[in-house]
Design a protein around this motif. Structure first.
Motif, PDB file in Angstrom:
ATOM      1  N   ASP A 141      12.902  -1.538  -9.135  1.00 13.84           N
ATOM      2  CA  ASP A 141      12.947  -0.855  -7.840  1.00 13.84           C
ATOM      3  C   ASP A 141      12.385   0.560  -7.956  1.00 13.84           C
ATOM      4  N   GLU A 144       8.589   0.421  -8.242  1.00 19.99           N
ATOM      5  CA  GLU A 144       7.928   0.121  -6.963  1.00 19.99           C
ATOM      6  C   GLU A 144       7.824   1.382  -6.111  1.00 19.99           C
ATOM      7  N   ARG A 148       4.272   3.291  -4.873  1.00 18.90           N
ATOM      8  CA  ARG A 148       3.988   3.622  -3.472  1.00 18.90           C
ATOM      9  C   ARG A 148       3.693   5.109  -3.321  1.00 18.90           C
ATOM     10  N   ARG A 194       9.158 -10.379 -10.967  1.00 18.55           N
ATOM     11  CA  ARG A 194       9.140  -9.252 -10.031  1.00 18.55           C
ATOM     12  C   ARG A 194       8.038  -8.259 -10.365  1.00 18.55           C
ATOM     13  N   LEU A 198       4.759  -7.017  -8.137  1.00 17.25           N
ATOM     14  CA  LEU A 198       4.371  -5.622  -7.901  1.00 17.25           C
ATOM     15  C   LEU A 198       2.909  -5.397  -8.251  1.00 17.25           C
ATOM     16  N   TYR A 202       0.361  -3.802  -5.582  1.00 19.15           N
ATOM     17  CA  TYR A 202       0.009  -2.384  -5.712  1.00 19.15           C
ATOM     18  C   TYR A 202      -1.033  -2.077  -6.789  1.00 19.15           C
TER      19      TYR A 202
END
Length: 387
Positions: A141, A144, A148, A194, A198, A202
């Motif tokens: 988390d 990520e 961003r 996961r 990502l 991204y």
């Protein structure tokens, strides 16, 4: 079946002396390599307890395996000698460094280099985080959010607002812009579901590690997951560079390659593979069935007797499951197999460099030869040799 283009880079530890790293950078450029990567570590994977001449000839040059330069300062220093060589970090994480600071450093490097630098990002390892009073809480988390924010820093104009669980920006300014055509490339060190997701959403590139992925079949499956995630996010899957940090032990003869499998350094390196990798070859990891390898290793947590016993338990099959061991021809064959699985850029980490002075000299020549062979394959359209 004809081959698809594959470029090559080299991975070098950011250890003193600086003059040696400048020489390696110049050699990589003159050898026609495409990239040079360094790590972002406060301590190395190797325990101080093992650091002697029996383990590696480098112990006669460095008093500790943990003499490591800051990657940002180092890459800035190397930029003037890089020419068209792409400089990268493989990899950093958003625990010790705020995402905006990571972005600022990457854009600064873009102003110092002729080609866009590569910003490798991952969730981090315990050895760089927990001993320094930081908590690896919800690492995926956190990554990520960092991805961003870094994207916003690269593309936004004016103040940035961001509200997340780990980071909060309120009219935060990072107005330094990369030069035209040299926006840093985000490569994600992903292995699990996961993280692969990502990468697809991204990343500009995917940079897994050979000790985790292992086989071409596993690489192909993971790459398919990256591309599926990219399509789901409305991105072009082909715009993401499939790369690999491939640790190799390259020898002048097959006999020397077999001897390398018994070296203390390579046997210790196999301890950095996750326990599931050991289970796949019918062995049990000395550190337990739930050990996750490089993510979990704390080099200072083991005494000499424990390390010696663990090294003695390493079967050669485990070493070969995550390190490409062989002559130049054998290494190239393995890399061609990975190319058929989708690999497009290999970053070569020559572990054999640390076995002896003779192996070090051969490794420098061999990395150049491997890069030349793969480049020649690209020009000739050579297909993988049948088994």
């Amino acid at each position: 079946m004809t081959s698809t283009a594959m470029t090559s880079g080299v991975y070098v530890p950011p250890s003193p002396p600086v003059a040696g790293l400048r020489l390696l950078t110049a050699m990589a450029r003159l050898s026609g390599l495409d990239s040079l990567f360094v790590e972002d570590h406060l301590q190395e994977f190797y325990p101080t307890e093992l650091w002697d001449r029996r383990f590696t000839w480098a112990a006669g040059r460095l008093s500790s395996p943990h003499e490591l330069f800051d990657y940002q300062t180092l890459l800035g220093s190397l930029a003037g000698r890089a020419g068209r060589l792409r400089l990268g970090v493989g990899v950093t994480e958003p625990y010790r460094r705020h995402p905006v600071v990571i972005a600022q450093a990457a854009v600064t490097l873009a102003h110092l280099t002729k080609r866009a630098p590569i910003l490798g990002l991952g969730c981090g390892e315990r050895l760089n985080i927990e001993p320094y009073g930081l908590d690896m809480h919800r690492p995926v988390d956190r990554l990520e959010e960092a991805l961003r924010i870094i994207r916003l820093c690269f593309t936004s104009r004016g103040p940035i607002d961001f509200e997340g669980s780990h980071f909060r920006l309120e009219r935060a300014v990072m107005d330094l812009r990369p030069p035209a055509g040299r926006t840093p490339r985000l490569w994600v060190a992903a292995h699990g579901p996961r993280m692969l997701d990502l990468t697809g959403r991204y990343g500009d590139g995917w940079l897994p590690e050979s000790g985790v992925l292992g086989t071409p079949e596993r690489y192909a499956r993971a790459l398919a997951a990256v591309r599926t995630a990219a399509e789901g996010a409305g991105r072009d899957p082909e715009s993401i560079t499939p790369a690999l940090l491939a640790f190799v032990a390259v020898a002048p003869t097959r006999k020397r390659a077999r001897a390398m499998l018994e070296s203390r350094l390579l046997r210790y390196w196999a301890l950095l593979f996750p326990a599931r990798r050991w289970q796949e070859v019918g062995a049990r990891h000395p550190f337990g069935p739930h050990f996750r390898g490089i993510v979990d290793i704390l080099p200072g947590a083991y005494d000499r007797a424990t390390l010696d016993a663990a090294i003695a338990d390493v079967p050669p099959e485990v070493v070969e499951s995550g390190v490409i061991v062989g002559t130049v021809e054998q290494v190239c064959l393995r890399l061609r197999e990975l190319r058929e699985a989708g690999l497009r850029h290999v970053v070569i980490g020559p572990l054999s460099f640390y076995l002896s002075n003779h192996d070090a000299a051969h490794s420098v020549w061999a990395v150049r030869r491997i890069a030349h062979t793969l480049r020649r394959d690209r020009r000739s359209g050579r297909a993988i040799a049948p088994r």
